[in-house]
Design an enzyme around this catalytic site. Structure first.
Site, PDB file in Angstrom:
ATOM      1  N   LYS A 269      13.964   9.409  -0.929  1.00 32.61           N
ATOM      2  CA  LYS A 269      12.291   9.415  -1.335  1.00 32.61           C
ATOM      3  C   LYS A 269      12.297  11.005  -1.590  1.00 32.61           C
ATOM      4  O   LYS A 269      12.786  11.828  -0.783  1.00 32.61           O
ATOM      5  CB  LYS A 269      11.628   8.635  -0.457  1.00 32.61           C
ATOM      6  CG  LYS A 269      11.925   7.331  -0.475  1.00 32.61           C
ATOM      7  CD  LYS A 269      10.750   6.803   0.200  1.00 32.61           C
ATOM      8  CE  LYS A 269      10.759   5.155   0.803  1.00 32.61           C
ATOM      9  NZ  LYS A 269       9.880   4.832   1.734  1.00 32.61           N
TER      10      LYS A 269
ATOM     11  N   GLU B 257      16.421  -5.027  -7.659  1.00 30.11           N
ATOM     12  CA  GLU B 257      16.178  -3.660  -7.554  1.00 30.11           C
ATOM     13  C   GLU B 257      17.394  -2.730  -8.330  1.00 30.11           C
ATOM     14  O   GLU B 257      17.013  -1.807  -9.008  1.00 30.11           O
ATOM     15  CB  GLU B 257      16.145  -3.112  -6.110  1.00 30.11           C
ATOM     16  CG  GLU B 257      14.889  -3.636  -5.518  1.00 30.11           C
ATOM     17  CD  GLU B 257      14.835  -3.167  -4.068  1.00 30.11           C
ATOM     18  OE1 GLU B 257      13.581  -3.291  -3.420  1.00 30.11           O
ATOM     19  OE2 GLU B 257      15.681  -2.534  -3.642  1.00 30.11           O
TER      20      GLU B 257
ATOM     21  N   PHE C 237      -2.175   0.703   1.832  1.00 32.08           N
ATOM     22  CA  PHE C 237      -1.342   1.859   1.681  1.00 32.08           C
ATOM     23  C   PHE C 237      -0.573   2.051   0.173  1.00 32.08           C
ATOM     24  O   PHE C 237      -0.060   2.939   0.099  1.00 32.08           O
ATOM     25  CB  PHE C 237       0.013   1.967   2.569  1.00 32.08           C
ATOM     26  CG  PHE C 237       0.920   0.731   2.642  1.00 32.08           C
ATOM     27  CD1 PHE C 237       1.896   0.685   1.893  1.00 32.08           C
ATOM     28  CD2 PHE C 237       0.592  -0.387   3.466  1.00 32.08           C
ATOM     29  CE1 PHE C 237       2.634  -0.333   1.619  1.00 32.08           C
ATOM     30  CE2 PHE C 237       1.618  -1.434   3.612  1.00 32.08           C
ATOM     31  CZ  PHE C 237       2.628  -1.486   2.617  1.00 32.08           C
TER      32      PHE C 237
ATOM     33  N   ARG D  76      15.802   6.969   9.728  1.00 30.69           N
ATOM     34  CA  ARG D  76      14.607   7.227   9.964  1.00 30.69           C
ATOM     35  C   ARG D  76      14.037   7.538  11.201  1.00 30.69           C
ATOM     36  O   ARG D  76      13.231   8.194  11.404  1.00 30.69           O
ATOM     37  CB  ARG D  76      13.667   5.731   9.627  1.00 30.69           C
ATOM     38  CG  ARG D  76      13.637   5.759   7.927  1.00 30.69           C
ATOM     39  CD  ARG D  76      13.180   4.034   7.590  1.00 30.69           C
ATOM     40  NE  ARG D  76      12.844   4.216   6.282  1.00 30.69           N
ATOM     41  CZ  ARG D  76      12.814   2.721   5.899  1.00 30.69           C
ATOM     42  NH1 ARG D  76      12.806   1.803   6.454  1.00 30.69           N
ATOM     43  NH2 ARG D  76      12.346   2.654   4.368  1.00 30.69           N
TER      44      ARG D  76
ATOM     45  N   ASN E 296       8.948   8.090   5.584  1.00 26.46           N
ATOM     46  CA  ASN E 296      10.135   7.525   5.925  1.00 26.46           C
ATOM     47  C   ASN E 296      11.340   7.759   5.325  1.00 26.46           C
ATOM     48  O   ASN E 296      12.351   7.505   5.521  1.00 26.46           O
ATOM     49  CB  ASN E 296      10.055   6.284   6.449  1.00 26.46           C
ATOM     50  CG  ASN E 296       9.698   5.323   5.223  1.00 26.46           C
ATOM     51  OD1 ASN E 296       9.780   5.565   4.361  1.00 26.46           O
ATOM     52  ND2 ASN E 296       9.719   4.006   5.661  1.00 26.46           N
TER      53      ASN E 296
ATOM     54  N   ARG F  85      20.444  -1.137   5.754  1.00 25.05           N
ATOM     55  CA  ARG F  85      19.164  -1.211   6.342  1.00 25.05           C
ATOM     56  C   ARG F  85      19.414  -0.768   7.759  1.00 25.05           C
ATOM     57  O   ARG F  85      18.695  -0.046   8.207  1.00 25.05           O
ATOM     58  CB  ARG F  85      18.700  -2.633   6.476  1.00 25.05           C
ATOM     59  CG  ARG F  85      18.307  -3.255   5.054  1.00 25.05           C
ATOM     60  CD  ARG F  85      17.160  -2.762   4.660  1.00 25.05           C
ATOM     61  NE  ARG F  85      15.799  -2.970   5.193  1.00 25.05           N
ATOM     62  CZ  ARG F  85      14.251  -2.953   4.881  1.00 25.05           C
ATOM     63  NH1 ARG F  85      14.109  -2.262   3.599  1.00 25.05           N
ATOM     64  NH2 ARG F  85      13.393  -3.429   5.649  1.00 25.05           N
TER      65      ARG F  85
ATOM     66  N   TYR G 134       7.906  -1.316  -6.283  1.00 24.64           N
ATOM     67  CA  TYR G 134       6.780  -1.784  -5.097  1.00 24.64           C
ATOM     68  C   TYR G 134       5.661  -2.785  -5.451  1.00 24.64           C
ATOM     69  O   TYR G 134       4.688  -2.887  -4.693  1.00 24.64           O
ATOM     70  CB  TYR G 134       6.052  -0.417  -4.525  1.00 24.64           C
ATOM     71  CG  TYR G 134       6.904   0.264  -3.770  1.00 24.64           C
ATOM     72  CD1 TYR G 134       7.807  -0.028  -2.692  1.00 24.64           C
ATOM     73  CD2 TYR G 134       7.250   1.856  -4.007  1.00 24.64           C
ATOM     74  CE1 TYR G 134       8.713   0.749  -1.785  1.00 24.64           C
ATOM     75  CE2 TYR G 134       7.775   2.714  -3.280  1.00 24.64           C
ATOM     76  CZ  TYR G 134       8.645   1.773  -2.221  1.00 24.64           C
ATOM     77  OH  TYR G 134       9.486   2.897  -1.470  1.00 24.64           O
TER      78      TYR G 134
ATOM     79  N   HIS H  76      14.436   4.787   0.896  1.00 23.22           N
ATOM     80  CA  HIS H  76      14.412   3.135   0.591  1.00 23.22           C
ATOM     81  C   HIS H  76      15.691   2.368   0.627  1.00 23.22           C
ATOM     82  O   HIS H  76      16.630   3.081   0.221  1.00 23.22           O
ATOM     83  CB  HIS H  76      13.935   3.148  -0.809  1.00 23.22           C
ATOM     84  CG  HIS H  76      13.983   1.754  -1.293  1.00 23.22           C
ATOM     85  ND1 HIS H  76      12.832   0.559  -0.943  1.00 23.22           N
ATOM     86  CD2 HIS H  76      14.585   1.002  -1.840  1.00 23.22           C
ATOM     87  CE1 HIS H  76      13.046  -0.740  -1.452  1.00 23.22           C
ATOM     88  NE2 HIS H  76      14.237  -0.280  -2.134  1.00 23.22           N
TER      89      HIS H  76
HETATM   90  P1  IDP Z   1      10.995  -0.824   3.834  1.00 23.33           P
HETATM   91  O1  IDP Z   1      10.742   0.676   3.252  1.00 23.33           O
HETATM   92  O2  IDP Z   1      11.367  -0.542   5.211  1.00 23.33           O
HETATM   93  O3  IDP Z   1      11.582  -1.931   3.220  1.00 23.33           O
HETATM   94  P2  IDP Z   1       8.122  -1.955   3.278  1.00 23.33           P
HETATM   95  O4  IDP Z   1       7.322  -2.817   4.318  1.00 23.33           O
HETATM   96  O5  IDP Z   1       8.697  -2.679   2.287  1.00 23.33           O
HETATM   97  O6  IDP Z   1       9.237  -1.210   4.211  1.00 23.33           O
HETATM   98  O7  IDP Z   1       7.234  -0.753   2.857  1.00 23.33           O
HETATM   99  C1  IDP Z   1       7.737  -0.071   1.756  1.00 23.33           C
HETATM  100  C2  IDP Z   1       7.209   1.269   1.842  1.00 23.33           C
HETATM  101  O8  IDP Z   1       5.971   1.463   1.805  1.00 23.33           O
HETATM  102  C3  IDP Z   1       7.884   2.041   3.352  1.00 23.33           C
HETATM  103  O9  IDP Z   1       9.096   2.443   3.396  1.00 23.33           O
HETATM  104  C4  IDP Z   1       6.911   3.045   3.380  1.00 23.33           C
HETATM  105  O10 IDP Z   1       7.176   4.102   2.898  1.00 23.33           O
HETATM  106  C5  IDP Z   1       5.589   2.542   3.004  1.00 23.33           C
HETATM  107  N1  IDP Z   1       4.697   1.774   4.035  1.00 23.33           N
HETATM  108  C6  IDP Z   1       4.925   0.613   4.559  1.00 23.33           C
HETATM  109  N2  IDP Z   1       3.653   0.214   5.480  1.00 23.33           N
HETATM  110  C7  IDP Z   1       3.104   1.392   5.485  1.00 23.33           C
HETATM  111  C8  IDP Z   1       1.836   1.836   6.152  1.00 23.33           C
HETATM  112  O11 IDP Z   1       1.530   1.107   7.074  1.00 23.33           O
HETATM  113  N3  IDP Z   1       1.506   2.949   5.975  1.00 23.33           N
HETATM  114  C9  IDP Z   1       1.794   3.875   4.995  1.00 23.33           C
HETATM  115  N4  IDP Z   1       3.189   3.529   4.246  1.00 23.33           N
HETATM  116  C10 IDP Z   1       3.659   2.259   4.502  1.00 23.33           C
HETATM  117 MG    MG Z   2      10.837  -3.085   1.448  1.00 24.07          MG
END
Ligand code: IDP
Ligand code: MG
Length: 150
Positions: free
Chosen positions: A9, A127, A57, A102, A112, A85, A49, A115
């Site tokens: 990212k 994807e 968020f 991470r 973080n 993952r 997304y 992706h």
């Molecule tokens: P993932 O990337 O581990 O699959 P997801 O729940 O699919 O996580 O969320 C997608 C992305 O959205 C996360 O990687 C993160 O960058 C962002 N994200 C998820 N939850 C939050 C939050 O509570 N605050 C800010 N960003 C968030």
């Molecule tokens: Mg995800």
């Protein structure tokens, strides 16, 4: 054999961690199938997304992923989705296992670094086809593969 879409990212790119991410996935034994360095168009960010549309968020997430270029890649291997993952770690760096990307480089969920496709049915395939055309996926084998895979 499975495939996973991986994005370094904007924060990972800005922090010079593209090589670190590639190196970790290579060392794991996974095989690179496709890669491109690119700005993410807003409509691609929104499709990618879509599952998070409406969450608090979401606007910040779209802004984040379009704020600088990303390194988009496809990695392949047996059980690649869960292996990637695991190398990436949980969404919140505080919950990510020590040794995961991470954990080792991240502070907060909103920055973080990376992706990776999740293991919901059809997720990785959706994807990969969203980010890459079929002709961009490179078919190849490595001499090393017989020492990594049965
Ligand atoms: P993932 O990337 O581990 O699959 P997801 O729940 O699919 O996580 O969320 C997608 C992305 O959205 C996360 O990687 C993160 O960058 C962002 N994200 C998820 N939850 C939050 C939050 O509570 N605050 C800010 N960003 C968030
Ligand atoms: Mg995800």
């Amino acid at each position: 054999m499975e495939r996973s879409l991986v994005l370094v990212k904007p924060d990972g790119v800005q922090r010079g961690l593209v090589g670190e991410v590639i190196s970790r996935l290579e060392r794991r034994g996974l095989r690179l199938v496709a890669a491109k360095f690119m700005w993410v168009p807003k409509d691609l960010a929104e499709k990618h997304y879509a599952e998070h549309l409406g969450k608090n968020f979401y606007p910040g997430l779209i802004e984040y992923i379009t704020s600088a270029p990303v390194m988009a890649m496809v990695w392949e291997g047996p059980r690649a989705v869960l292996l990637v993952r695991q190398t990436v770690g949980k969404t919140d760096p505080l919950e990510a296992a020590p040794g995961s990307i991470r954990h080792d480089f991240g502070l907060v969920k909103g920055r973080n670094l990376i992706h990776a496709s999740d293991d919901q049915p059809g997720s990785a395939e959706r994807e990969v086809s969203l980010w890459f055309k079929p002709e961009e996926l490179v078919t190849w084998s490595r001499e090393l593969d017989r020492w990594l895979m049965e």
